[in-house]
Motif scaffolding. Structure first.
Motif, short mmCIF file in Angstrom:
data_model
loop_
_atom_site.label_atom_id
_atom_site.label_comp_id
_atom_site.label_asym_id
_atom_site.label_seq_id
_atom_site.Cartn_x
_atom_site.Cartn_y
_atom_site.Cartn_z
N PHE A 89 0.86 -1.19 0.00
CA PHE A 89 0.00 0.00 0.00
C PHE A 89 0.89 1.23 0.00
CE2 PHE A 89 -2.74 3.18 2.18
CZ PHE A 89 -3.78 3.19 1.27
N LEU A 90 0.67 2.10 -0.97
CA LEU A 90 1.47 3.32 -1.10
C LEU A 90 0.96 4.38 -0.14
CD1 LEU A 90 3.76 4.59 -2.78
CD2 LEU A 90 1.99 5.45 -4.33
N LEU A 91 1.85 4.86 0.71
CA LEU A 91 1.51 5.91 1.67
C LEU A 91 1.67 7.28 1.02
CD1 LEU A 91 3.38 4.38 4.75
CD2 LEU A 91 0.95 4.18 4.17
N ILE A 92 1.12 8.29 1.65
CA ILE A 92 1.10 9.62 1.07
C ILE A 92 2.50 10.20 0.86
CG2 ILE A 92 0.85 10.95 3.20
CD1 ILE A 92 -1.51 12.11 0.93
N ASP A 93 3.49 9.74 1.65
CA ASP A 93 4.85 10.25 1.49
C ASP A 93 5.64 9.49 0.42
OD1 ASP A 93 5.44 7.85 2.72
OD2 ASP A 93 6.56 8.73 4.38
N GLY A 94 4.98 8.54 -0.25
CA GLY A 94 5.64 7.77 -1.31
C GLY A 94 6.23 6.46 -0.84
N ALA A 95 6.29 6.24 0.47
CA ALA A 95 6.78 4.96 0.99
C ALA A 95 5.72 3.88 0.74
CB ALA A 95 7.09 5.06 2.48
N GLU A 96 6.17 2.64 0.63
CA GLU A 96 5.25 1.53 0.42
C GLU A 96 5.17 0.70 1.70
OE1 GLU A 96 5.92 -1.95 -2.42
OE2 GLU A 96 4.82 -0.47 -3.62
N LEU A 97 3.97 0.49 2.19
CA LEU A 97 3.75 -0.32 3.38
C LEU A 97 3.48 -1.76 2.95
CD1 LEU A 97 3.29 -0.49 6.48
CD2 LEU A 97 0.86 -0.04 6.01
#
Length: 144
Positions: A89-97
């Motif tokens: 899942f892509l987070l708003i800061d661009g990191a992927e969870l």
């Protein structure tokens, strides 16, 4: 007989629950805009990416509409989204969870307007911090 925004949004919800991105896009104008806490998606290509991303991250994602006021336009829908986080899942800061296996139950509301029988704006409101909390993220992570 003219198509109402309620009819269009109901078809969109049915396609959502089938994870039928193509079916959802048929309800959007080519220049339709989807506004969410994660940002603004303009045009069918960006709208398709947004929904495909959610379906990949939550393979059992479903929306349950529980309040459907009977107005012609806009269509207002109060809903709950439920699913299991079993994909990236892509987070708003661009990191992927990575998948957490956690279940989510996220309440929200959608306001949908149409022109010529197609969605021109669909504004979905939900608490992004509530989502992140349910995914096990500490407050402030992934939000910049």
């Amino acid at each position: 007989m003219l198509t109402s925004a309620r009819e269009v949004k109901d078809r969109c919800i049915e396609a959502y629950n089938r994870h039928d991105v193509g079916g959802m896009l048929r309800e959007f104008s080519p220049a339709g805009v989807l506004v969410t806490p994660a940002g603004i998606q303009e045009g069918r290509e960006q709208v398709a990416w947004y929904y495909a991303h959610w379906f990949a991250a939550f393979s059992d994602l479903k929306v349950t509409a529980w309040m459907l006021p009977t107005t012609d336009d806009p269509a207002v829908t109060e809903f709950t989204i439920t699913g299991t986080h079993d994909g990236p899942f892509l987070l708003i800061d661009g990191a992927e969870l990575p998948a957490t296996g956690r279940r989510i139950a996220l309440r929200g509301v959608s306001v949908c307007t149409i022109e010529d029988g197609l969605i021109v704006t669909d504004r979905d409101y939900y608490d992004q911090l509530e989502l992140y909390s349910q995914l096990g993220l500490p407050v402030g992570v992934g939000v910049s």
